[in-house]
Design an enzyme around this catalytic site. Sequence first.
Site, PDB file in Angstrom:
ATOM      1  N   SER A   1       0.778  -1.344   0.262  1.00  0.00           N
ATOM      2  CA  SER A   1       0.554  -0.126   0.207  1.00  0.00           C
ATOM      3  C   SER A   1       0.812   0.918  -0.076  1.00  0.00           C
ATOM      4  O   SER A   1       2.027   1.446   0.533  1.00  0.00           O
ATOM      5  CB  SER A   1      -0.630  -0.324   0.972  1.00  0.00           C
ATOM      6  OG  SER A   1      -0.614   0.337   2.186  1.00  0.00           O
ATOM      7  N   LYS A   2       0.426   2.379  -0.845  1.00  0.00           N
ATOM      8  CA  LYS A   2       1.015   3.769  -1.170  1.00  0.00           C
ATOM      9  C   LYS A   2       1.314   4.389   0.645  1.00  0.00           C
ATOM     10  O   LYS A   2       2.661   5.269   0.686  1.00  0.00           O
ATOM     11  CB  LYS A   2       0.606   4.530  -1.651  1.00  0.00           C
ATOM     12  CG  LYS A   2      -0.452   4.430  -1.596  1.00  0.00           C
ATOM     13  CD  LYS A   2      -0.643   6.158  -2.257  1.00  0.00           C
ATOM     14  CE  LYS A   2      -2.172   6.776  -1.838  1.00  0.00           C
ATOM     15  NZ  LYS A   2      -3.110   6.328  -3.212  1.00  0.00           N
ATOM     16  N   ARG A   3       0.482   3.513   1.458  1.00  0.00           N
ATOM     17  CA  ARG A   3       0.700   4.626   2.815  1.00  0.00           C
ATOM     18  C   ARG A   3       1.471   3.617   3.323  1.00  0.00           C
ATOM     19  O   ARG A   3       2.589   4.511   4.304  1.00  0.00           O
ATOM     20  CB  ARG A   3      -0.378   4.459   3.575  1.00  0.00           C
ATOM     21  CG  ARG A   3      -1.322   5.717   3.337  1.00  0.00           C
ATOM     22  CD  ARG A   3      -2.568   5.760   4.014  1.00  0.00           C
ATOM     23  NE  ARG A   3      -3.532   4.188   3.970  1.00  0.00           N
ATOM     24  CZ  ARG A   3      -4.170   4.101   2.268  1.00  0.00           C
ATOM     25  NH1 ARG A   3      -4.204   5.627   1.360  1.00  0.00           N
ATOM     26  NH2 ARG A   3      -4.863   3.356   2.512  1.00  0.00           N
ATOM     27  N   ARG A   4       1.687   2.916   3.285  1.00  0.00           N
ATOM     28  CA  ARG A   4       2.766   1.681   3.967  1.00  0.00           C
ATOM     29  C   ARG A   4       3.730   1.375   3.519  1.00  0.00           C
ATOM     30  O   ARG A   4       5.189   1.445   3.826  1.00  0.00           O
ATOM     31  CB  ARG A   4       2.361   0.065   4.502  1.00  0.00           C
ATOM     32  CG  ARG A   4       2.268  -0.167   5.125  1.00  0.00           C
ATOM     33  CD  ARG A   4       1.743  -1.302   6.008  1.00  0.00           C
ATOM     34  NE  ARG A   4       1.284  -1.643   4.768  1.00  0.00           N
ATOM     35  CZ  ARG A   4       0.169  -2.420   5.224  1.00  0.00           C
ATOM     36  NH1 ARG A   4      -0.903  -2.560   6.175  1.00  0.00           N
ATOM     37  NH2 ARG A   4      -0.390  -2.809   3.684  1.00  0.00           N
TER      38      ARG A   4
END
Length: 476
Positions: A240-243
């Site tokens: 995921s782009k957040r993680r």
Amino acid sequence: MTDRSAVRVRFAPSPTGMFHVGGARSALHNWAVAHRLGGSFVLRIEDTDEARSRPEWTAGIIDALAWIGISADDPAFEGPLLQSAAAGAHIGAAERLYQQGHAYYCDLTPAQVQERADASGTPGYDGYSRDRGLGPGEGRVLRFRVPDGVTVVDDLVRGRVEFDNSSLEDFVLVRSDGSPVFVLANAVDDIEMGITHVIRGEEHLPNTPKQQLIWSALGHAPPVWAHVPVLVNESRKKLSKRRDKVSLDQYREEGYLPEAMVNYLMTLGWTPPGAEEAGTEIMSWPDMEAVFDLADVNSSPAFFDVRKLDAFNGEYIRAMDVDEFVERATEEIPDDWDRDRFARIAPLLQERTVRFDEEIPGKVDFLFIPDGTDVEIDDASWAKATKAEWAEPLFADVIDAYEALTDDRWRTDVLKSEYERVMTTYGIKLGKAQAPVRVAITGRSVGPPLFESLEELGRDETLRRLAVARPRFGSG
Ligand code: GLU
């Protein structure tokens, strides 16, 4: 209508953010299949989510694809094609579906649909307007009339996947504001373009039975489907782009080579035939393309392992032509550095480089300070390298041995054998024994191979730096 006999694949990203490594892998799968089967590749930008789509993301996708060697190559579809430009075709198809009884209008609001579901205890839309005979009108949605039975999706990666039609509900095709939904637009575009193979991430699998029903209602046999597994991180969570680091551009900026990235992405969920016997998955694009088969792609989630990517990148860097390595590495070296000297030392650096953002010049800066200028010695490194009892006498012995060498014997092999000769008196291993001289010469405890560096630095400057460092022993 387009020619349906030829293989035609498409990559259909939505321009709603950074181009993701998972997208790059799907694009490569499409590219490989198109080439292996003598087909063509279409780039379709699915920009119908107006709130999230931005033209700069489209530009970024095209640029990123070019970096990994992909460009839309179908002369019938000079791109990039924008899905938004085909809105008329989407609505036209929806009208045909309505005229032929495959779709019907419904005037329930989402809240009313929910109320009915709550009252009956069965989630989803219950087919309330199926037989009410409503025509188009303000506030009405168009829904697909899902037939009874089972929809079987034949998927090249996952095999036969069955969907009970009762689980699909009569899904919406056109919203009450007149806009077509994604499943419709996507399927109609694929039909209109004569797409033969739909190869995409497994997150789209739930859309597939709906789309297959649309294909069939519009009078077409379905395309070949292939849903490739998601990429996960080391905790087995979907990237995921957040993680996680997911942007292809970021890897590019960090100095990964496109060939290494392409090779690595292709090995996610796929082992090139022969790789096990050969003991390596390193393979050129033409070789991969010649053997790639979606049927060999594993359907379980694939671990995107940055360490393995690093190993691939290191291998590709080592295989680079040394001139190319120098050219790339010298982009960052200061103007006043001697480029010939850098080119001579470059193979040692090339051996050890994993990424081009490693500040390669910083590893050899000790070779580029003017002769006679003292190297800055890191105190902690010096203290650590010289704390053993043997350090000072060994250092003195090395100076003696090196002073005795004439210029013509100032060579890596001799410098090394002399060091080893001296060292045996103290009974220590070379790695350890090198430390005091390394710090005295380079200022640091890590760096390129020592004896090659000494040869390059030359006899006079080496002896001078050793002499400058020597009094440090006495200073505590
Ligand atoms: N636009 C969709 C996405 O970016 C892809 C749909 C497809 O490949 O069918 O996820």
